[in-house]
Design a protein around this motif. Structure first.
Motif, PDB file in Angstrom:
ATOM      1  N   GLY A 387     -33.156  16.465  18.776  1.00  0.00           N
ATOM      2  CA  GLY A 387     -31.619  16.507  19.301  1.00  0.00           C
ATOM      3  C   GLY A 387     -31.775  17.018  20.874  1.00  0.00           C
ATOM      4  N   SER A 406     -26.858  21.199  18.225  1.00  0.00           N
ATOM      5  CA  SER A 406     -25.833  20.344  17.414  1.00  0.00           C
ATOM      6  C   SER A 406     -24.377  20.451  18.200  1.00  0.00           C
ATOM      7  CB  SER A 406     -25.589  20.916  16.007  1.00  0.00           C
ATOM      8  OG  SER A 406     -24.345  20.453  15.491  1.00  0.00           O
ATOM      9  N   ASP A 412     -23.507  13.934  16.339  1.00  0.00           N
ATOM     10  CA  ASP A 412     -24.952  14.119  15.974  1.00  0.00           C
ATOM     11  C   ASP A 412     -25.563  13.096  15.105  1.00  0.00           C
ATOM     12  OD1 ASP A 412     -24.464  16.786  17.032  1.00  0.00           O
ATOM     13  OD2 ASP A 412     -24.497  17.692  15.132  1.00  0.00           O
ATOM     14  N   SER A 424     -31.026  21.460  12.838  1.00  0.00           N
ATOM     15  CA  SER A 424     -30.994  22.149  14.056  1.00  0.00           C
ATOM     16  C   SER A 424     -32.260  22.965  14.108  1.00  0.00           C
ATOM     17  CB  SER A 424     -29.763  22.876  14.383  1.00  0.00           C
ATOM     18  OG  SER A 424     -28.616  21.945  14.595  1.00  0.00           O
ATOM     19  N   LEU A 457     -26.735  21.956  10.468  1.00  0.00           N
ATOM     20  CA  LEU A 457     -26.419  21.916  12.109  1.00  0.00           C
ATOM     21  C   LEU A 457     -25.892  23.322  12.530  1.00  0.00           C
ATOM     22  CD1 LEU A 457     -24.824  18.357  12.068  1.00  0.00           C
ATOM     23  CD2 LEU A 457     -27.164  18.646  12.465  1.00  0.00           C
TER      24      LEU A 457
END
Length: 474
Positions: A387, A406, A412, A424, A457
């Protein structure tokens, strides 16, 4: 800055931002809402030990599951904060107020009875909130100086856009709405009572953003305005149209000094930082773009250009530095805002994102001026970073910046499937508070991909004693 605001008061929080900055304790615990991506079990609040002297340092020491499914726990605030410091009769800071973006429910998490093992202390049910106010899609929570709990709302139960503010009592019973006026869109807010003003922003219509992001819906279903309120009369005094350089304005931050007429908002899609101020007491508020980030020219993405996508901003308690997270591009930027109208680049660190060496996109141009080629993203304790940087929280002394990754589970899933699959993480960035500068601690990580029941998350970060984005001084 003001150095005291009632030296003998014994209300919650700190007398002034500088007292918190200079004399506040080092953070030892973090509270982080965690969302279950497939909603197959309840979301929970994770308690993380960040005390270097502790045997459980850098570990999740407690998980508090919510009593319901499909909450989408999101941003949080407090039942009482430094805005009540001058009132020794004010309620103690004991409940972490946790609005739910999905269900429209509000939890009051008791962090005072046992800070290392919080429990649910009170609940405001969505059916009662909707019956009394019609509001849902709840977002930002702040305590108010009169003891109320104030929560911004983005829509009604059908997902139509409606910007409003829910008021709760300390036991989470419903008081009503803060104002009889609505705005077209809602999201974040920050008040500055010495100036008799509150600013709020507007993301978009829940029925649009809850399905993921469709650029074609921006003209009709997303906002680009700031709203200026009279704090005392609770009336809307001004709407500031930010134009195409202010698309999707999210987090609103005034400087912490309670008499300051300067603040900032980050526009997510336009990826600009907008400075707002009032030139004189009898003049309207004005807003101007002071940081305009280039979009990255790419191949291999849905569009030919990638917006950096500002999703959080944060101001240090001494009002010297502004921090900005670029969720899609992958960097966190530090600006010196000694002159709020002219931020100066002070530091940058890359901690993930879509723009990276060996990443999924071919970069053709549009990188920041201080970045010559796609950065190499380091592993942290052997973990490949997933991410991009999202929610930020800074230590009171400004030396440690924590970051999760997140944004919102539907987004996401759309932009970072590997984040949903892998979970995460929480990172720590060391800050040079003298000269400016950011450095990722490559030995420090809390990996939410290794949770006992599967990846989750992780979203916003709070400390038990208040922090840089939940406390307001009056």
């Amino acid at each position: 800055m003001t150095t005291s605001n009632g030296c003998c008061a014994k209300g919650p929080g700190y007398a002034s931002p500088l007292e918190a900055y200079r004399n506040g304790p080092r953070e030892k615990l973090l509270y982080i809402p965690c969302v279950i991506p497939d909603h197959s079990r309840p979301d929970y609040v994770a308690t993380v030990d960040v005390d270097p002297e502790s045997a459980t340092y850098k570990q999740i020491i407690h998980r508090l599951p919510m009593p319901n499914l499909n909450d989408e726990v999101h941003h949080s605030g407090w039942n009482s904060c430094s805005s009540c410091h001058a009132d020794p009769t004010a309620p103690a800071r004991r409940l972490l107020i946790l609005p739910c973006l999905g269900s429209g429910r509000v939890y009051g998490i008791d962090t005072a009875t046992d800070p290392r093992a919080p429990r649910v202390g009170a609940v405001a049910e969505p059916k009662d909130i909707q019956a009394a106010t019609g509001l849902s899609y709840l977002h930002t929570s702040h305590c108010a100086p009169d003891g109320s709990i104030m929560i911004s709302a983005m829509g009604d139960v059908e997902g139509s856009a409606r910007g409003s503010f829910l008021l709760l009592n300390q036991d989470l019973s419903i008081k009503g709405v803060w104002s009889s006026e609505d705005t077209p869109y809602g999201y974040d807010f920050w008040y500055q009572p010495r100036l008799n003003v509150m600013f709020s922003s507007g993301w978009g219509a829940p029925k649009a953003f809850s399905k993921g992001f469709n650029p074609a819906e921006v003209p009709d279903h997303y906002g680009n305005s700031l709203y200026v309120w009279d704090w005392k009369t609770r009336t809307l005094k001004q709407k500031i149209d930010l134009g195409p350089k202010g698309l999707l304005p999210l987090e609103v931050r005034f400087l912490h000094e309670p008499s300051s007429p300067h603040g900032f908002v980050g526009a997510a899609l336009s990826s600009t930082i907008i400075h707002f101020t009032r030139p004189a007491e009898d003049q309207p508020w004005v807003a101007n773009v002071v940081v305009e980030q280039p979009w990255v020219k790419v191949e291999g993405w849905v569009l030919p250009e990638l917006p950096p996508c500002i999703t959080d901003i944060l101001i240090s308690l001494d009002d010297r530095f502004l921090y900005v997270s670029n969720w899609l591009r992958g960097d966190i930027v530090q600006y010196d805002i000694s002159d709020p109208a002219a931020p100066r680049l002070a530091g940058r660190v890359w901690v993930g994102g879509l723009v990276r060496k060996g990443g999924p996109l071919k970069v053709l141009g549009g990188l920041p001026e201080d970045t010559q080629e796609p950065p190499e993203i380091p592993r942290v304790s052997g973990v490949e970073l997933r991410g991009g940087p999202q929610m930020l929280q800074l230590s009171l002394d400004g030396k440690r910046l924590y970051v999760t990754n997140s944004l919102y589970s539907p987004w996401d899933k759309q932009f970072y499937p590997s984040l949903v699959e892998g979970g995460s993480h929480l990172l720590k960035i060391d800050v040079d508070t003298e000269n400016g500068g950011l450095k990722l601690d490559t030995d420090w990580i809390v990996d939410f991909g290794k949770e006992p029941d599967g990846p989750v998350l992780a979203h916003e970060i709070r400390y038990p004693g208040g922090d840089c984005s939940s406390d307001i001084w009056i």
